[in-house]
Design a protein around this motif. Structure first.
Motif, PDB file in Angstrom:
ATOM      1  N   GLY A   1       8.762  -6.026  20.150  1.00 43.76           N
ATOM      2  CA  GLY A   1       7.514  -5.977  19.442  1.00 43.76           C
ATOM      3  C   GLY A   1       7.821  -5.008  18.332  1.00 43.76           C
ATOM      4  O   GLY A   1       7.584  -5.044  17.241  1.00 43.76           O
ATOM      5  N   LEU A   2       8.461  -4.011  18.782  1.00 41.77           N
ATOM      6  CA  LEU A   2       8.758  -2.930  17.510  1.00 41.77           C
ATOM      7  C   LEU A   2       9.891  -3.514  16.316  1.00 41.77           C
ATOM      8  O   LEU A   2       9.501  -3.284  15.266  1.00 41.77           O
ATOM      9  N   VAL A   3      10.611  -4.507  17.019  1.00 47.53           N
ATOM     10  CA  VAL A   3      11.643  -5.063  15.775  1.00 47.53           C
ATOM     11  C   VAL A   3      10.584  -5.918  14.890  1.00 47.53           C
ATOM     12  O   VAL A   3      10.885  -5.991  13.693  1.00 47.53           O
ATOM     13  N   LEU A   4       9.687  -6.801  15.638  1.00 49.84           N
ATOM     14  CA  LEU A   4       8.994  -7.471  14.683  1.00 49.84           C
ATOM     15  C   LEU A   4       7.991  -6.822  13.861  1.00 49.84           C
ATOM     16  O   LEU A   4       7.756  -7.127  12.638  1.00 49.84           O
ATOM     17  N   VAL A   5       7.634  -5.689  14.349  1.00 45.91           N
ATOM     18  CA  VAL A   5       6.745  -4.691  13.682  1.00 45.91           C
ATOM     19  C   VAL A   5       7.127  -4.064  12.268  1.00 45.91           C
ATOM     20  O   VAL A   5       6.890  -4.117  11.135  1.00 45.91           O
ATOM     21  N   LEU A   6       8.575  -3.783  12.594  1.00 43.30           N
ATOM     22  CA  LEU A   6       9.349  -3.134  11.488  1.00 43.30           C
ATOM     23  C   LEU A   6       9.714  -4.202  10.774  1.00 43.30           C
ATOM     24  O   LEU A   6       9.953  -3.910   9.415  1.00 43.30           O
ATOM     25  N   LEU A   7      10.197  -5.405  10.962  1.00 45.63           N
ATOM     26  CA  LEU A   7      10.365  -6.644  10.046  1.00 45.63           C
ATOM     27  C   LEU A   7       9.242  -6.688   9.251  1.00 45.63           C
ATOM     28  O   LEU A   7       9.207  -7.040   7.984  1.00 45.63           O
ATOM     29  N   GLY A   8       7.782  -6.876   9.872  1.00 45.60           N
ATOM     30  CA  GLY A   8       6.831  -7.037   8.867  1.00 45.60           C
ATOM     31  C   GLY A   8       6.453  -6.048   7.921  1.00 45.60           C
ATOM     32  O   GLY A   8       6.120  -6.096   6.693  1.00 45.60           O
ATOM     33  N   ILE A   9       6.714  -4.525   8.260  1.00 47.98           N
ATOM     34  CA  ILE A   9       6.626  -3.387   7.365  1.00 47.98           C
ATOM     35  C   ILE A   9       7.719  -3.659   6.067  1.00 47.98           C
ATOM     36  O   ILE A   9       7.493  -3.441   4.947  1.00 47.98           O
ATOM     37  N   ILE A  10       8.807  -3.908   6.670  1.00 48.48           N
ATOM     38  CA  ILE A  10      10.221  -4.068   5.649  1.00 48.48           C
ATOM     39  C   ILE A  10       9.637  -5.611   4.601  1.00 48.48           C
ATOM     40  O   ILE A  10       9.819  -5.088   3.572  1.00 48.48           O
ATOM     41  N   ILE A  11       9.028  -6.211   5.234  1.00 47.77           N
ATOM     42  CA  ILE A  11       8.778  -7.485   4.352  1.00 47.77           C
ATOM     43  C   ILE A  11       7.633  -7.071   3.438  1.00 47.77           C
ATOM     44  O   ILE A  11       7.778  -7.381   2.240  1.00 47.77           O
ATOM     45  N   GLU A  12       6.703  -6.227   3.593  1.00 53.12           N
ATOM     46  CA  GLU A  12       5.647  -5.809   2.929  1.00 53.12           C
ATOM     47  C   GLU A  12       6.208  -4.892   1.926  1.00 53.12           C
ATOM     48  O   GLU A  12       5.748  -4.886   0.382  1.00 53.12           O
ATOM     49  N   LEU A  13       7.277  -4.202   2.017  1.00 51.50           N
ATOM     50  CA  LEU A  13       8.199  -3.026   1.184  1.00 51.50           C
ATOM     51  C   LEU A  13       8.796  -4.092   0.130  1.00 51.50           C
ATOM     52  O   LEU A  13       8.684  -3.899  -1.113  1.00 51.50           O
ATOM     53  N   LEU A  14       9.288  -5.027   0.414  1.00 46.97           N
ATOM     54  CA  LEU A  14       9.923  -6.003  -0.220  1.00 46.97           C
ATOM     55  C   LEU A  14       8.938  -6.792  -1.208  1.00 46.97           C
ATOM     56  O   LEU A  14       9.496  -6.950  -2.254  1.00 46.97           O
ATOM     57  N   GLN A  15       7.827  -7.159  -0.710  1.00 53.01           N
ATOM     58  CA  GLN A  15       6.915  -7.796  -1.440  1.00 53.01           C
ATOM     59  C   GLN A  15       6.731  -6.891  -2.563  1.00 53.01           C
ATOM     60  O   GLN A  15       6.252  -7.310  -3.715  1.00 53.01           O
ATOM     61  N   ALA A  16       6.296  -5.583  -2.139  1.00 54.20           N
ATOM     62  CA  ALA A  16       5.696  -4.767  -3.242  1.00 54.20           C
ATOM     63  C   ALA A  16       6.831  -4.332  -4.467  1.00 54.20           C
ATOM     64  O   ALA A  16       6.379  -4.182  -5.551  1.00 54.20           O
ATOM     65  N   THR A  17       8.045  -4.608  -4.085  1.00 57.42           N
ATOM     66  CA  THR A  17       9.065  -4.369  -5.180  1.00 57.42           C
ATOM     67  C   THR A  17       9.512  -5.686  -5.748  1.00 57.42           C
ATOM     68  O   THR A  17      10.447  -5.651  -6.614  1.00 57.42           O
ATOM     69  N   SER A  18       8.845  -7.134  -5.376  1.00 58.64           N
ATOM     70  CA  SER A  18       9.525  -8.266  -5.566  1.00 58.64           C
ATOM     71  C   SER A  18       9.026  -8.648  -6.971  1.00 58.64           C
ATOM     72  O   SER A  18       9.954  -9.350  -7.957  1.00 58.64           O
TER      73      SER A  18
END
Length: 126
Positions: free
Chosen positions: A67-84
Motif C-alpha cells: 500500500g505504501l508503494v502504491l501511495v508513493l507511486l500516486g504522489i510521484i505521478i502527481e508531481l510528474l503531472q505538475a511538471t509535465s
C-alpha cells in the motif's frame, strides 16, 4: 507471498496494472466531456483494484508495504503531472489514490485474503 503455482503470472498482471496506471496518468488528457467527480472516482477505482490485486498475491503482513508503494507511486505521478506541461498535479488526486489503497485493503481483508490461491485451486487446477 502466498504459495502460488502461477506467481509470476499474478505478478505480471499486477505490473501490467501499475504500468496502465502510470500511462493513463501521464498521457495527455483525452478530449471529451468531463463529468464532475469522475476523475476522483477513477483514481479511487484504479488504486483500489491495484491494491486488491496485490493483496491476493501477498500475505497480510506485507499489505502495508504494498500500500505504501502504491501511495508513493500516486504522489510521484502527481508531481510528474505538475511538471509535465500537459497535465496538472492535484493533491486531491493523491488523496483519492490513498483512499483507493485503503478501500482495496479493506475489501481484501473483509472479502478474500489470498484470492489468487483460491482462483488457482478452484479454476486453474483442472
Amino acid at each position: 507471498m502466498h504459495p502460488l503455482k502461477y506467481a509470476r503470472l499474478w505478478l505480471a498482471g499486477g505490473l501490467l496494472l501499475v504500468v496502465l496506471i502510470v500511462v493513463l496518468s501521464l498521457a495527455p488528457d483525452m478530449p471529451g466531456p468531463s463529468m464532475s467527480g469522475a476523475d476522483k472516482l477513477a483514481h479511487i477505482l484504479m488504486y483500489l483494484i491495484a491494491m486488491f490485486w496485490f493483496a491476493g498475491i501477498y500475505v497480510r503482513a506485507n499489505w502495508a508495504r504494498v500500500g505504501l508503494v502504491l501511495v508513493l507511486l500516486g504522489i510521484i505521478i502527481e508531481l510528474l503531472q505538475a511538471t509535465s506541461g500537459w497535465r496538472e498535479g492535484d493533491w486531491l488526486d493523491a488523496l483519492m489514490n490513498l483512499a483507493g489503497v485503503g478501500l482495496g485493503i479493506a475489501l481484501a481483508w473483509l472479502w478474500s485474503d489470498g484470492w489468487c490461491s483460491a482462483v488457482e485451486r478452484r479454476w486453474l487446477a483442472r
